[in-house]
Motif scaffolding. Structure first.
Motif, short mmCIF file in Angstrom:
data_model
loop_
_atom_site.label_atom_id
_atom_site.label_comp_id
_atom_site.label_asym_id
_atom_site.label_seq_id
_atom_site.Cartn_x
_atom_site.Cartn_y
_atom_site.Cartn_z
N PHE A 198 13.34 -13.48 -41.44
CA PHE A 198 12.52 -14.65 -41.72
C PHE A 198 12.25 -15.36 -40.40
CE2 PHE A 198 15.00 -14.07 -45.62
CZ PHE A 198 13.99 -14.04 -46.58
N ALA A 199 10.97 -15.67 -40.15
CA ALA A 199 10.59 -16.44 -38.96
C ALA A 199 11.17 -15.83 -37.69
CB ALA A 199 11.02 -17.89 -39.12
N GLY A 200 11.19 -14.51 -37.63
CA GLY A 200 11.66 -13.83 -36.44
C GLY A 200 13.17 -13.76 -36.29
N ILE A 201 13.91 -14.23 -37.29
CA ILE A 201 15.37 -14.23 -37.22
C ILE A 201 15.92 -13.20 -38.20
CG2 ILE A 201 17.46 -15.62 -37.48
CD1 ILE A 201 15.79 -18.09 -36.91
N GLU A 202 16.88 -12.40 -37.75
CA GLU A 202 17.50 -11.37 -38.58
C GLU A 202 18.74 -11.94 -39.27
OE1 GLU A 202 16.35 -8.37 -39.02
OE2 GLU A 202 14.84 -8.19 -37.43
N TYR A 203 18.88 -11.63 -40.57
CA TYR A 203 20.04 -12.07 -41.35
C TYR A 203 20.67 -10.86 -42.03
CZ TYR A 203 17.71 -16.64 -40.99
OH TYR A 203 17.10 -17.78 -40.53
N SER A 204 21.93 -10.99 -42.37
CA SER A 204 22.60 -9.95 -43.16
C SER A 204 23.54 -10.62 -44.16
CB SER A 204 23.39 -8.99 -42.25
OG SER A 204 24.41 -9.69 -41.56
N GLY A 205 23.74 -9.94 -45.29
CA GLY A 205 24.63 -10.47 -46.32
C GLY A 205 24.16 -11.79 -46.90
N LEU A 206 22.86 -11.96 -47.09
CA LEU A 206 22.34 -13.22 -47.64
C LEU A 206 22.67 -13.34 -49.12
CD1 LEU A 206 18.78 -13.54 -46.07
CD2 LEU A 206 20.78 -14.93 -45.58
N HIS A 207 22.94 -14.56 -49.55
CA HIS A 207 23.22 -14.83 -50.96
C HIS A 207 22.64 -16.20 -51.31
CE1 HIS A 207 26.38 -15.47 -54.39
NE2 HIS A 207 25.16 -15.22 -54.84
N PHE A 208 21.64 -16.20 -52.19
CA PHE A 208 21.02 -17.44 -52.64
C PHE A 208 21.37 -17.68 -54.10
CE2 PHE A 208 18.14 -15.87 -49.34
CZ PHE A 208 18.01 -17.00 -48.55
N ARG A 209 21.69 -18.93 -54.42
CA ARG A 209 21.87 -19.31 -55.82
C ARG A 209 20.88 -20.42 -56.15
NH1 ARG A 209 28.51 -19.51 -56.38
NH2 ARG A 209 28.81 -17.26 -56.43
N LEU A 210 20.19 -20.26 -57.26
CA LEU A 210 19.17 -21.21 -57.67
C LEU A 210 19.53 -21.82 -59.02
CD1 LEU A 210 16.36 -22.52 -57.36
CD2 LEU A 210 15.41 -20.51 -58.50
N ASN A 211 19.50 -23.13 -59.10
CA ASN A 211 19.74 -23.82 -60.37
C ASN A 211 18.73 -24.95 -60.46
OD1 ASN A 211 20.70 -24.81 -62.73
ND2 ASN A 211 22.71 -25.42 -61.97
#
Length: 228
Positions: free
Chosen positions: A213-226
């Motif tokens: 995202f936006a040129g940045i690398e991430y790993s192991g992302l976890h989003f919770r939505l409520n």
């Protein structure tokens, strides 16, 4: 061809097929072609069962197939069975639906979309279990469900990898500095769709192995939505 057996209340329809072309505001000028067919339909009203194998739904180049079974079809109908969306190019599909295809930073995205899962649908809820989806080079697995009375949406999804930057709008060229050395003008404020957000009734869990995202690398992302 139909065989109606009123003594046993077992009715058989051989190779039923419906072909439509939908017209109206927002649809393509030539209409939207829709074709629905089955290998056969067998309705047993005494047992309250429905057998509907070989379903083929064609909509503007998209093809959905299934083998459906129904139970309690008179007093509390429930339909279940495997469902599969064959690989389709979202760019072409949007065009055939009369929807403007968004410009993307990478013109090679939106070329492949496929989906499969086990459907279970009743009067109150709809679920798709064992989801296996593919968007370009991203694989999606998990489960999605909706409460049809309240509109509440629930999901638990896992992405293997995604480069979100490829799907963003193309970058505008940077404005040149003025002779006086002034910088670029401030960006216009972004309007938040408050009414849309307040209407959401959703609870979900989204994980991604790797993401950009936006040129940045991430790993192991976890989003919770409520959202309620």
């Amino acid at each position: 061809q139909a065989r109606l057996q009123f003594d046993s209340q077992r009715h058989v329809f051989d190779a039923p097929r419906i072909a439509l072309r939908l017209h109206g505001a927002g649809w393509p000028q030539d209409g939207l072609p829709v074709t629905l067919q089955f290998k056969h339909l067998v309705a047993d009203l005494n047992a309250q069962t429905l057998d509907a194998p070989g379903l083929q739904l064609q909509v503007a180049g998209a093809s959905i197939s299934s083998d459906l079974q129904g139970e309690r079809i008179l007093d509390a109908p429930r339909i279940s069975g495997p469902v599969r969306l064959a690989d389709v190019a979202p760019r072409a599909l949007l065009g055939q639906l009369g929807i403007e295809v968004p410009a993307t930073r990478d013109p090679k995205v939106l070329q492949h979309l496929s989906l499969s899962g086990k459907l279970s649908a009743g009067a109150e809820a709809l679920t798709l279990d064992g989801v296996q989806g593919k968007l370009d080079d991203t694989t999606l697995t998990g489960r999605v469900g909706a409460d049809l009375d309240s509109g509440r949406l629930r999901f638990a999804l896992q992405l293997d990898r995604i480069d979100a930057d490829r799907y963003l709008a193309p970058q505008a060229p940077a404005p040149a500095a003025s002779a006086a050395g002034a910088g670029a003008p401030a960006a216009a404020p972004i309007e938040i769709p408050v009414d849309l957000i307040r209407a959401l009734d959703m609870q979900g869990d989204l994980r991604a192995g790797t993401a950009r995202f936006a040129g940045i690398e991430y790993s192991g992302l976890h989003f919770r939505l409520n959202a309620q």
